[in-house]
Scaffold this motif. Structure first.
Motif, PDB file in Angstrom:
ATOM      1  N   GLN A  54      -4.992   6.354  -2.423  1.00 52.90           N
ATOM      2  CA  GLN A  54      -3.705   6.999  -2.208  1.00 52.90           C
ATOM      3  C   GLN A  54      -3.034   6.511  -0.932  1.00 52.90           C
ATOM      4  O   GLN A  54      -1.812   6.444  -0.842  1.00 52.90           O
ATOM      5  N   ALA A  55      -3.847   6.196   0.073  1.00 55.69           N
ATOM      6  CA  ALA A  55      -3.285   5.803   1.366  1.00 55.69           C
ATOM      7  C   ALA A  55      -3.026   4.302   1.435  1.00 55.69           C
ATOM      8  O   ALA A  55      -2.428   3.810   2.391  1.00 55.69           O
ATOM      9  N   LEU A  56      -3.489   3.569   0.425  1.00 54.50           N
ATOM     10  CA  LEU A  56      -3.470   2.107   0.497  1.00 54.50           C
ATOM     11  C   LEU A  56      -2.096   1.497   0.803  1.00 54.50           C
ATOM     12  O   LEU A  56      -1.999   0.613   1.656  1.00 54.50           O
TER      13      LEU A  56
ATOM     14  N   GLY B  72       0.428   2.682   2.498  1.00 58.82           N
ATOM     15  CA  GLY B  72       0.715   2.900   3.920  1.00 58.82           C
ATOM     16  C   GLY B  72      -0.157   2.027   4.800  1.00 58.82           C
ATOM     17  O   GLY B  72       0.303   1.443   5.780  1.00 58.82           O
ATOM     18  N   ILE B  73      -1.441   1.937   4.428  1.00 53.21           N
ATOM     19  CA  ILE B  73      -2.370   1.133   5.213  1.00 53.21           C
ATOM     20  C   ILE B  73      -1.966  -0.340   5.173  1.00 53.21           C
ATOM     21  O   ILE B  73      -1.924  -1.019   6.200  1.00 53.21           O
ATOM     22  N   THR B  74      -1.654  -0.807   3.964  1.00 54.50           N
ATOM     23  CA  THR B  74      -1.271  -2.214   3.814  1.00 54.50           C
ATOM     24  C   THR B  74      -0.042  -2.540   4.655  1.00 54.50           C
ATOM     25  O   THR B  74      -0.001  -3.561   5.342  1.00 54.50           O
ATOM     26  N   THR B  75       0.941  -1.656   4.606  1.00 56.23           N
ATOM     27  CA  THR B  75       2.142  -1.901   5.406  1.00 56.23           C
ATOM     28  C   THR B  75       1.781  -1.971   6.885  1.00 56.23           C
ATOM     29  O   THR B  75       2.262  -2.847   7.605  1.00 56.23           O
ATOM     30  N   GLY B  76       0.960  -1.051   7.323  1.00 55.37           N
ATOM     31  CA  GLY B  76       0.551  -1.038   8.721  1.00 55.37           C
ATOM     32  C   GLY B  76      -0.142  -2.328   9.119  1.00 55.37           C
ATOM     33  O   GLY B  76       0.125  -2.901  10.179  1.00 55.37           O
TER      34      GLY B  76
ATOM     35  N   SER C 225       7.711  -4.116   2.956  1.00 56.20           N
ATOM     36  CA  SER C 225       8.644  -3.128   2.382  1.00 56.20           C
ATOM     37  C   SER C 225       8.492  -3.036   0.875  1.00 56.20           C
ATOM     38  O   SER C 225       8.523  -1.947   0.303  1.00 56.20           O
ATOM     39  N   VAL C 226       8.323  -4.200   0.238  1.00 64.25           N
ATOM     40  CA  VAL C 226       8.189  -4.205  -1.219  1.00 64.25           C
ATOM     41  C   VAL C 226       6.956  -3.416  -1.634  1.00 64.25           C
ATOM     42  O   VAL C 226       7.013  -2.555  -2.513  1.00 64.25           O
ATOM     43  N   ILE C 227       5.844  -3.673  -0.956  1.00 61.63           N
ATOM     44  CA  ILE C 227       4.609  -2.953  -1.276  1.00 61.63           C
ATOM     45  C   ILE C 227       4.824  -1.454  -1.128  1.00 61.63           C
ATOM     46  O   ILE C 227       4.460  -0.661  -1.988  1.00 61.63           O
TER      47      ILE C 227
ATOM     48  N   PHE D  76       4.675   1.163  -4.387  1.00 62.75           N
ATOM     49  CA  PHE D  76       3.634   2.181  -4.524  1.00 62.75           C
ATOM     50  C   PHE D  76       4.200   3.582  -4.419  1.00 62.75           C
ATOM     51  O   PHE D  76       3.706   4.512  -5.028  1.00 62.75           O
ATOM     52  N   ARG D  77       5.271   3.739  -3.627  1.00 62.94           N
ATOM     53  CA  ARG D  77       5.841   5.070  -3.489  1.00 62.94           C
ATOM     54  C   ARG D  77       6.359   5.548  -4.843  1.00 62.94           C
ATOM     55  O   ARG D  77       6.248   6.698  -5.194  1.00 62.94           O
ATOM     56  N   ARG D  78       6.902   4.618  -5.606  1.00 55.49           N
ATOM     57  CA  ARG D  78       7.413   4.998  -6.917  1.00 55.49           C
ATOM     58  C   ARG D  78       6.287   5.396  -7.861  1.00 55.49           C
ATOM     59  O   ARG D  78       6.472   6.191  -8.757  1.00 55.49           O
ATOM     60  N   ARG D  79       5.122   4.754  -7.661  1.00 57.53           N
ATOM     61  CA  ARG D  79       4.026   5.030  -8.591  1.00 57.53           C
ATOM     62  C   ARG D  79       3.169   6.214  -8.162  1.00 57.53           C
ATOM     63  O   ARG D  79       2.259   6.604  -8.865  1.00 57.53           O
TER      64      ARG D  79
END
Lengths: 281, 255
Positions: A185-187, A189-193, A269-271, A275-278
């Motif tokens: 679930q956090a992936l 956010g983590i990836t963006t970070g 941003s794309v990631i 994911f936010r949509r999904r």
């Protein structure tokens, strides 16, 4: 003045302020792209520099930056993620974790040149790694880890506690809950970070100044203990240290660095949006 | 009072505190096997805490103290060396709000079993069907087992959570106001499935209203400010309470 007029005036002022804020960004990008494109060619991207960097390409600098960024990721991602998981999922609120958090906040505020000097002292001299890709990557990693820890921790904390409780109530261990529910679930956010952290590392000059960067080295590093050229430092060198440098090479280099960093930024941003949509809760 | 021999769960003089704040005082209670036991009382009476002591979910809170013993099948579940994960597989729990995990219906039901030993696909499939049937949800979801759980209605989600607990084949099922967010029709369905389940499972429920408690009760205990005021079989507490406070509460004089 009528109230409508005052409102319109207010909106106008705010719009101008907003434009003023973003205008420099567009200007910088526009100038770099416009002047840089003239310098870009296949040779520029794939050839070694020649004639004291006044001709040829910037291939070793591109490779160097990619190497350093990968090296940084190799160290900073596992450590940063591990730290974030510990702080968010396991640590109790006591003096130790408070001290760690305080340190993280402060580390994020340390000027990058200080990291550079520290890296010189610890990795280059004390650990005898020399000015090398390893020493440079480790120095950049030190700078990146706090960024990754704080963004990843935030992403982990955004996952509702209830999921963890449900996992425990079904006889799952804490780690099973983390691995099967919380991390997925956090992936995003983590990836963006992680990407944003690495991005900063890729663009930094000061930390690699004394730890890895070669002034002029028309070849690729042959081992992790070799020096390497790197884009930000190369840009600094050709902009300030070499007289009569053609502008096309300077701006071309800047464009390559910008494109590298910007594309990673866009990827982040794309990631995030994807994911936010999904997201399902 | 239930004959202590036939009790599935026994509280022996249990007191419990968060820091200096005592929330349960000298609870002596036997919960009969394969029946529905209702724990009720006004907010803050300690009923949820009592429930969470049975699957040790209160272990998560910091700075708590427990005295007395909680026994499941005559074994102290707070004894050193207790396998808490194994205990929680035997004692399932359903929460006040439906909490489906992010994922499909199938994923939710089989979450527990796949954590542990059961890995064979055939076993998992039959467990999936069985659990959904026992939670009275099968007919409504059998054609969309792989669609996201959060697309179900609130009532369906809560029955999914019951099915998720049942997939562990628990001996005890704890329910903490499981219908508080549900409409009357969904509530009726949940209650029906509970009455079916009591044949194979010991059920302990904190009802969301006195009326629900009265409907479900095979055995009931009334709690007030951390004290167990009265307990009794069948609907006795709701129809002929012995203690004045119980009577005042069930007749709606306070609460």
């Amino acid at each position: 003045m009528s109230r409508q007029a005052i409102q319109r005036l207010g909106f106008a002022v705010l719009t101008i302020v907003a434009v003023l804020v973003v205008a420099p960004i567009f200007l910088v990008v526009a100038v770099v792209v416009f002047r840089g494109l003239q310098g870009i060619s296949w040779e520029f991207l794939t050839a070694m520099p020649r004639d004291g960097m006044k001709a040829g390409g910037i291939f070793p600098a591109i490779v160097g930056t990619l190497l350093l960024t990968s090296g940084t990721a190799l160290v900073a991602v596992p450590m940063g993620l591990g730290g974030a998981i510990y702080l968010s999922e396991y640590a109790h609120d006591n003096w130790l974790t408070r001290a760690v958090r305080l340190a993280l906040v402060n580390l994020a505020g340390i000027p990058s040149i200080v990291y550079g000097l520290f890296g010189l002292g610890l990795f280059v001299l004390f650990l005898r790694l020399g000015t090398s890709v390893v020493a440079g990557s480790l120095t950049l990693a030190m700078m990146t880890i706090p960024v990754i820890i704080s963004t990843a921790e935030e992403a982990l904390r955004a996952v509702p506690t209830e999921f963890r409780t449900v996992n425990l109530s079904l006889g799952g261990s804490r780690w099973q809950g983390i691995r099967r529910i919380v991390l997925p679930q956090a992936l995003p956010g983590i990836t963006t970070g992680i990407i944003l952290g690495l991005l900063r590392a890729a663009g930094e000059t000061a930390p690699i100044l004394f730890t890895v960067a070669a002034f002029y080295m028309p070849q690729l590093p042959r081992s992790p203990l070799d020096q390497t050229m790197a884009l930000p430092y190369h840009l600094y060198v050709i902009s300030t240290q070499v007289p009569n440098m053609p502008g096309t090479i300077q701006y071309g280099t800047a464009l390559v660095l910008l494109a590298l960093v910007l594309s990673m930024n866009i990827l982040a941003s794309v990631i995030r949006t994807y994911f936010r949509r999904r997201r399902q809760w | 009072m239930v004959d202590p021999i036939s009790a599935k769960i026994r509280f022996e003089d249990v007191s419990y505190a968060y820091g200096k704040d005592t929330v349960l005082r000298n609870i002596k209670l036997g919960i009969p096997s394969n029946h529905i036991t209702v724990l009720f009382g006004p907010a803050g009476s300690g009923k949820s805490t009592l429930l969470r002591l049975i699957n040790r979910l209160n272990d998560l809170a910091d700075d708590t103290s427990l005295t007395g013993r909680v026994l499941l099948d005559d074994e102290d579940i707070y004894a050193a060396g207790t396998d808490v994960a194994a205990l929680r597989r035997r004692v399932g729990m359903v929460f006040a709000l439906p909490l489906p995990l992010p994922g499909t219906i199938r994923y939710n039901v089989l979450y527990g079993p796949t954590l542990g030993s059961i890995q064979k696909q055939a076993d998992l499939d039959s467990l999936l069907v069985q659990s959904l049937q026992r939670a009275a949800l099968w007919d409504e979801v059998k054609d969309r087992l792989d669609s996201p759980a959060n697309r179900l209605s609130g009532g369906q989600q809560q029955r999914l959570c019951i099915a998720r607990s049942l997939a562990q084949q628990p001996e005890v099922l704890l329910l903490d106001e499981p219908t508080s967010g549900l409409d009357p029709i969904s509530t009726a369905k949940v209650e029906e499935s509970l009455m079916e389940l009591e044949r194979e499972c010991t059920i302990v429920i904190v009802p969301h209203s006195v009326q629900q408690g009265a409907r479900l009760s095979d055995y009931a205990a009334f709690l007030l400010m951390g004290e167990l005021v009265e307990q009794g079989p069948d609907k006795q507490l709701f129809t002929a309470p012995k203690d004045k406070r119980t009577e005042d509460y069930v007749t709606g004089r306070f609460g």
